[in-house]
Design an enzyme around this catalytic site. Structure first.
Site, PDB file in Angstrom:
ATOM      1  N   GLY A  42       1.082  -1.315   0.107  1.00 29.91           N
ATOM      2  CA  GLY A  42       0.175  -0.007  -0.108  1.00 29.91           C
ATOM      3  C   GLY A  42       0.750   1.224  -0.130  1.00 29.91           C
ATOM      4  O   GLY A  42       0.508   2.435  -0.625  1.00 29.91           O
ATOM      5  N   GLU A 142      -3.123  -6.827   1.580  1.00 30.99           N
ATOM      6  CA  GLU A 142      -1.990  -6.827   2.442  1.00 30.99           C
ATOM      7  C   GLU A 142      -2.490  -6.173   3.729  1.00 30.99           C
ATOM      8  O   GLU A 142      -1.942  -6.838   4.850  1.00 30.99           O
ATOM      9  CB  GLU A 142      -0.735  -6.312   2.324  1.00 30.99           C
ATOM     10  CG  GLU A 142       0.612  -6.823   2.546  1.00 30.99           C
ATOM     11  CD  GLU A 142       2.155  -6.599   2.134  1.00 30.99           C
ATOM     12  OE1 GLU A 142       2.855  -7.361   2.193  1.00 30.99           O
ATOM     13  OE2 GLU A 142       1.960  -5.129   1.458  1.00 30.99           O
ATOM     14  N   GLY A 224       4.925  -7.949 -16.495  1.00 30.12           N
ATOM     15  CA  GLY A 224       7.239  -8.610 -15.722  1.00 30.12           C
ATOM     16  C   GLY A 224       7.715  -7.715 -17.434  1.00 30.12           C
ATOM     17  O   GLY A 224       7.250  -7.045 -17.739  1.00 30.12           O
ATOM     18  N   ASP A 254       3.726  -2.380  -7.582  1.00 26.26           N
ATOM     19  CA  ASP A 254       4.109  -1.717  -7.083  1.00 26.26           C
ATOM     20  C   ASP A 254       4.080  -0.013  -7.943  1.00 26.26           C
ATOM     21  O   ASP A 254       2.895   1.540  -7.572  1.00 26.26           O
ATOM     22  CB  ASP A 254       4.889  -1.499  -5.467  1.00 26.26           C
ATOM     23  CG  ASP A 254       4.193  -1.793  -4.726  1.00 26.26           C
ATOM     24  OD1 ASP A 254       2.965  -3.290  -5.056  1.00 26.26           O
ATOM     25  OD2 ASP A 254       4.583  -2.404  -3.635  1.00 26.26           O
TER      26      ASP A 254
END
Ligand code: ADP
Length: 311
Positions: A42, A142, A224, A254
């Site tokens: 986050g 998370e 990726g 992220d």
């Protein structure tokens, strides 16, 4: 005036040690290097979105301990508002113990989410107004999932577009996914979520269909170094990654999600936002670390200009 955006998610302090070899159970090994830094999916995504120029509310929960200062200092460093933080007086700030074998680069990671897994309904009530005012809310998996569900429900009820980055993967309810504007797994998470192994456009379309059938509006799968698969009601395609020399791909997802959020809030289409995020993530993988590797807006704009702009 840029549209408001909200990142709701985890903060952990990354405590990284490098060693000549990873310890066996019961063994103590002398390490050669230690580094501490701000982390958590986050928080990384919030910093990426903020540095890219977004009007970001970072919502996370910290303990009342020295580890919390790592978050506060990192926010001060980039001039980010600390207005939307929660604190837990009894539980430690989250940490990630990361051991890296300096010869093989293999790692072992233990995450103790601590305070950021203790977000309550009354915490969320204090930021309800900001969530309602946001154009987009970005979530990961998370923090405690009941808090994610509460925020997603609140956002959807108020016409706020919800983006779910399904990392780290854990099973989620169909209700959580229904009515979501966008889901952004990487290819491993896409398989875990849908049961479809993603290797090309056709398989990505099959994986996306599983999510669209659950009421998700758009699907984006990061691939990726291959780039990113984007599915909107207009169609689907794979946008290739920029050819760069990747040094450290930790936190690439992220960087991507944070950049995507900022670009969407500026009114870019999902496809344009994915191109912007591709550029932002390509810069970040050429640098070591997670939050320190997130580029500024000026750096992303310069990179895009050098590479022919958003195609
Ligand atoms: P995660 O970190 O969640 O596993 P990915 O590895 O899929 O995410 O990477 C996210 C995004 O980062 C990619 O879609 C791409 O834009 C960028 N990226 C990752 N690796 C590379 C690379 N080697 N070269 C250029 N861009 C990369």
């Amino acid at each position: 005036m840029k549209e408001k955006i909200t990142v709701f998610g985890s903060f952990v302090v990354d405590l990284m040690g490098r060693t000549p070899h990873l310890p066996m159970p019961g063994q103590t090994v002398k390490g050669s290097f230690f580094k501490q830094g701000a982390g958590g999916k986050g928080f990384n995504q919030g910093i990426a979105a903020h540095k890219a120029g977004g009007n970001v509310a970072m919502i996370t929960k910290l303990g009342r301990d020295s580890m919390a200062n790592v978050a506060l200092d990192a926010m001060d460093d980039v001039g980010m508002s600390k207005e939307f933080l929660f604190f837990n007086d009894e539980v430690v700030t989250g940490i990630a113990l990361i051991l890296v074998d300096e010869n093989t680069s293999q790692n072992e990671i233990v995450i103790v989410p601590g305070a950021c897994a203790t977000i309550t309904d009354s915490d969320i009530a204090t930021v309800e107004q900001r969530i309602r005012e946001s154009a987009y809310v970005l979530l990961q998996l998370e923090v405690n999932q009941d808090a994610n569900e509460k925020v997603a429900r609140l956002a959807k009820e108020n016409g706020v577009r919800v983006i779910i980055n399904t990392a780290p993967y854990q099973p989620v309810s169909d209700e959580f996914l229904r009515g979501t504007y966008l889901v952004t797994p990487n290819e491993v998470e896409a398989e875990e979520l849908t049961g479809v192994h993603v290797s090309d456009l056709a398989s990505a379309d099959r994986a996306a269909k599983v999510l669209l059938d659950k009421g998700v509006q758009n699907v984006l799968i990061t691939l990726g170094g291959q780039g990113v698969y984007v599915h909107t009601p207009e169609g689907s395609e794979i946008i290739p990654a920029y050819k760069v020399e990747a040094i450290d791909t930790t936190g690439a997802g992220d960087a991507f999600n944070g950049g995507l959020l900022t670009a969407l809030a500026e009114g870019k289409t999902l496809r344009q936002a994915a191109c912007f995020a591709n550029a932002l993530a390509a810069i970040s993988v050429q640098r070591i670390g997670t939050t320190p590797s997130m580029p500024t807006r000026a750096e992303v704009d310069a990179f895009l200009e050098e590479h022919g702009g958003i195609q």
